[in-house]
Motif scaffolding. Structure first.
Motif, short mmCIF file in Angstrom:
data_model
loop_
_atom_site.label_atom_id
_atom_site.label_comp_id
_atom_site.label_asym_id
_atom_site.label_seq_id
_atom_site.Cartn_x
_atom_site.Cartn_y
_atom_site.Cartn_z
N THR A 1 0.82 -1.21 0.00
CA THR A 1 0.00 0.00 0.00
C THR A 1 0.85 1.26 0.00
N MET A 2 2.04 1.22 0.62
CA MET A 2 2.92 2.39 0.61
C MET A 2 3.47 2.65 -0.79
N VAL A 3 3.91 1.59 -1.47
CA VAL A 3 4.44 1.75 -2.82
C VAL A 3 3.35 2.25 -3.76
N TYR A 4 2.17 1.67 -3.65
CA TYR A 4 1.07 2.11 -4.52
C TYR A 4 0.68 3.55 -4.21
N GLY A 5 0.65 3.90 -2.92
CA GLY A 5 0.24 5.24 -2.54
C GLY A 5 1.16 6.32 -3.08
N ILE A 6 2.44 5.99 -3.29
CA ILE A 6 3.40 7.01 -3.72
C ILE A 6 3.62 6.99 -5.23
N ILE A 7 3.83 5.82 -5.82
CA ILE A 7 4.12 5.80 -7.26
C ILE A 7 3.01 5.14 -8.08
N GLY A 8 1.95 4.67 -7.41
CA GLY A 8 0.81 4.13 -8.14
C GLY A 8 1.07 2.80 -8.83
N MET A 9 2.04 2.02 -8.32
CA MET A 9 2.38 0.72 -8.92
C MET A 9 2.33 -0.37 -7.86
N LEU B 1 18.14 -4.03 2.03
CA LEU B 1 19.01 -3.90 0.86
C LEU B 1 18.37 -4.54 -0.37
N TYR B 2 17.72 -5.70 -0.17
CA TYR B 2 17.00 -6.33 -1.28
C TYR B 2 15.88 -5.42 -1.80
N GLY B 3 15.15 -4.79 -0.87
CA GLY B 3 14.08 -3.89 -1.28
C GLY B 3 14.61 -2.73 -2.10
N PHE B 4 15.75 -2.18 -1.68
CA PHE B 4 16.38 -1.08 -2.43
C PHE B 4 16.81 -1.57 -3.82
N ALA B 5 17.39 -2.78 -3.89
CA ALA B 5 17.85 -3.32 -5.17
C ALA B 5 16.67 -3.55 -6.12
N VAL B 6 15.55 -4.06 -5.59
CA VAL B 6 14.37 -4.28 -6.44
C VAL B 6 13.89 -2.96 -7.02
N GLU B 7 13.87 -1.91 -6.20
CA GLU B 7 13.43 -0.61 -6.69
C GLU B 7 14.36 -0.06 -7.76
N VAL C 1 16.47 -1.76 -9.74
CA VAL C 1 16.59 -2.60 -10.94
C VAL C 1 15.26 -2.72 -11.69
N ALA C 2 14.17 -2.99 -10.94
CA ALA C 2 12.91 -3.34 -11.60
C ALA C 2 11.96 -2.17 -11.76
N TYR C 3 12.15 -1.07 -11.01
CA TYR C 3 11.18 0.02 -11.04
C TYR C 3 11.74 1.35 -11.52
N LYS C 4 12.89 1.76 -11.00
CA LYS C 4 13.40 3.09 -11.33
C LYS C 4 13.61 3.30 -12.83
N PRO C 5 14.19 2.33 -13.55
CA PRO C 5 14.38 2.56 -15.00
C PRO C 5 13.06 2.62 -15.77
N LEU C 6 11.98 2.11 -15.16
CA LEU C 6 10.69 2.02 -15.87
C LEU C 6 9.67 2.99 -15.32
N ARG C 7 10.11 3.96 -14.52
CA ARG C 7 9.16 4.81 -13.82
C ARG C 7 8.28 5.62 -14.77
N GLY C 8 8.81 5.99 -15.91
CA GLY C 8 8.00 6.76 -16.86
C GLY C 8 7.30 5.89 -17.89
N SER C 9 7.43 4.58 -17.78
CA SER C 9 6.83 3.66 -18.75
C SER C 9 5.38 3.37 -18.37
N PRO C 10 4.62 2.76 -19.28
CA PRO C 10 3.27 2.32 -18.93
C PRO C 10 3.29 1.35 -17.74
N ARG C 11 2.23 1.35 -16.96
CA ARG C 11 2.19 0.53 -15.74
C ARG C 11 2.33 -0.96 -16.04
N LEU C 12 1.84 -1.38 -17.20
CA LEU C 12 1.92 -2.79 -17.54
C LEU C 12 3.38 -3.24 -17.64
#
Length: 308
Positions: free
Chosen positions: A30-38, A86-92, A94-105
Motif C-alpha cells: 500500500t505504501m508503494v502504490y500510494g506514492i508511485i501508483g504501482m 538492501l534487497y528492497g532497495f535493489a528491487v526498486e 533494478v525493476a522500477y526506477k528505469p521504468l518509472r516513466g513507462s506504462p504501468r503494464l
C-alpha cells in the motif's frame, strides 16, 4: 459450557496472529502504490527472503550457543531487516526506477519477472525443499474455561501480535511526525508538486521500498518461528494474500492495510475451522470480491479525485 466458546476464542486468536503477518506485508504494497501508483508483486518474495535470512542467522549463532532466546530472536530480526532492506532497495533500483516513466503494464511485468528471479535465486542457494526452523519459543499460555475446555495461545503467536502492533504504532507515528514521513505524504498527494517544492522524490521512493521490505522481513522471521518450516515459494501465496488485504482495506491507506490484514486473517482462519481448510482461500478471495462490489475503494479507502 459448550465447546463453542473455547473454539471460537482459539480460532479468533489464530486469525489475529495470521492477520498481523498479512498486515505487515500489506503495508509494503500500500505504501508503494500510494506514492508511485504501482504494485510491487516481488514484495511477497522479499518476505520469503527475510524468513531465510533469519534462519541462516539462527544457524550461524546456533541454538546451543548459550545466548538468551530473546537475544537470538532479536538478532535474527535485526539481520533480516538490514539484509532485506538492501534487497528492497535493489528491487526498486533494478525493476522500477528505469521504468518509472513507462506504462504501468511494463512495470508490472518487470515486478513479476523479479519475483520469479528471487524465488529461483533462493532455491538455487538454499534448495527448493522444505527447511525446518527450530522452535525457539515452545509452549503456550493455557486458559481453562471450564472442565475440559482449554484455550492455548502459543508464545510464538503472542510474539507475532505484540511485535506487529508495536511496529504499526511506531510506523504511524513516524509517518505522521518525522521529516521523511511528511515527505512521503507529500509525494503521495502530488509527486510533481513535491518535486517542485524541493523534496527528493527519488529518495522518498527508495525509502518506501526499503521500509516495506523491512516490515515484510519481520513478518517472515516471526511466521517461520511460529510455523516451523519454510521454502522458497512461500512468498508467492503470502504476497497474493497480503495484496488482497491491502485492496480489502483500501489500497494506498496504511490503516486500511492493517485492518484488511486482520479481517482477512480472521476470515481465513474461521473458514478453515468451521467449513474446511480447502475452502479458506475461496472465502478469503470471495470476501475481496464482495468488498469490491459494494465498496470498490476498500474499507478505509477514499475515492480517487482526478485532477483536471
Amino acid at each position: 459450557m459448550s465447546d463453542l466458546l473455547p473454539q471460537l476464542l482459539q480460532q479468533l486468536f489464530n486469525g489475529l496472529s495470521l492477520g498481523a503477518i498479512y498486515a505487515l506485508i500489506a503495508i509494503g504494497y500500500t505504501m508503494v502504490y500510494g506514492i508511485i501508483g504501482m504494485i510491487n508483486f516481488a514484495h511477497g518474495d522479499i518476505y520469503m527472503i527475510g524468513a531465510y535470512v533469519g534462519l541462516v542467522t539462527l544457524s550461524a549463532v546456533g541454538t546451543q550457543s548459550g545466548l538468551p532466546i530473546w537475544f537470538i530472536i532479536a538478532l535474527m530480526l535485526v539481520v533480516a531487516v538490514v539484509i532485506t532492506g538492501l534487497y528492497g532497495f535493489a528491487v526498486e533500483q533494478v525493476a522500477y526506477k528505469p521504468l518509472r516513466g513507462s506504462p504501468r503494464l511494463v512495470a508490472l511485468i518487470s515486478a513479476i519477472g523479479m519475483s520469479i528471479f528471487l524465488q529461483n535465486w533462493v532455491a538455487l542457494g538454499q534448495g527448493a525443499r522444505d527447511m525446518a526452523v527450530p522452535a525457539l519459543l515452545p509452549g503456550a499460555f493455557t486458559f481453562n474455561l471450564g472442565e475440559g475446555f482449554d484455550v492455548y495461545i502459543p508464545y510464538a503467536r503472542v510474539l507475532i501480535i505484540v511485535v506487529a502492533v508495536a511496529l504499526m504504532i511506531a510506523l504511524t507515528l513516524y509517518i505522521k511526525h518525522s521529516r521523511m514521513g511528511r515527505a512521503s505524504r507529500a509525494c503521495a498527494q502530488d509527486m510533481h508538486m513535491a518535486n517542485l517544492l524541493g523534496i527528493d522524490t527519488n529518495r522518498v521512493i527508495s525509502f518506501t521500498f526499503i521500509l516495506g521490505a523491512m516490515l515484510a522481513a519481520v513478518g517472515g522471521v516471526l511466521i517461520a518461528l511460529a510455523v516451523g518450516k519454510l521454502n522458497p515459494f512461500i512468498g508467492f501465496i503470502a504476497g497474493i494474500k497480503a495484496f488482497t488485504a491491502a485492496v480489502l482495506g483500501g489500497i494506498g491507506s496504511i490503516p486500511g492495510a492493517m485492518l484488511g490484514g486482520v479481517v482477512l486473517g480472521v476470515a481465513e482462519t474461521f473458514a478453515a475451522a468451521y467449513i474446511s481448510s480447502e475452502y479458506k482461500d475461496i472465502v478469503a478471495f470471495g470476501l475481496l470480491v464482495l468488498i469490491l462490489l459494494f465498496r470498490p475503494t476498500g474499507l478505509l479507502g477514499k475515492p480517487e479525485v482526478e485532477k483536471v
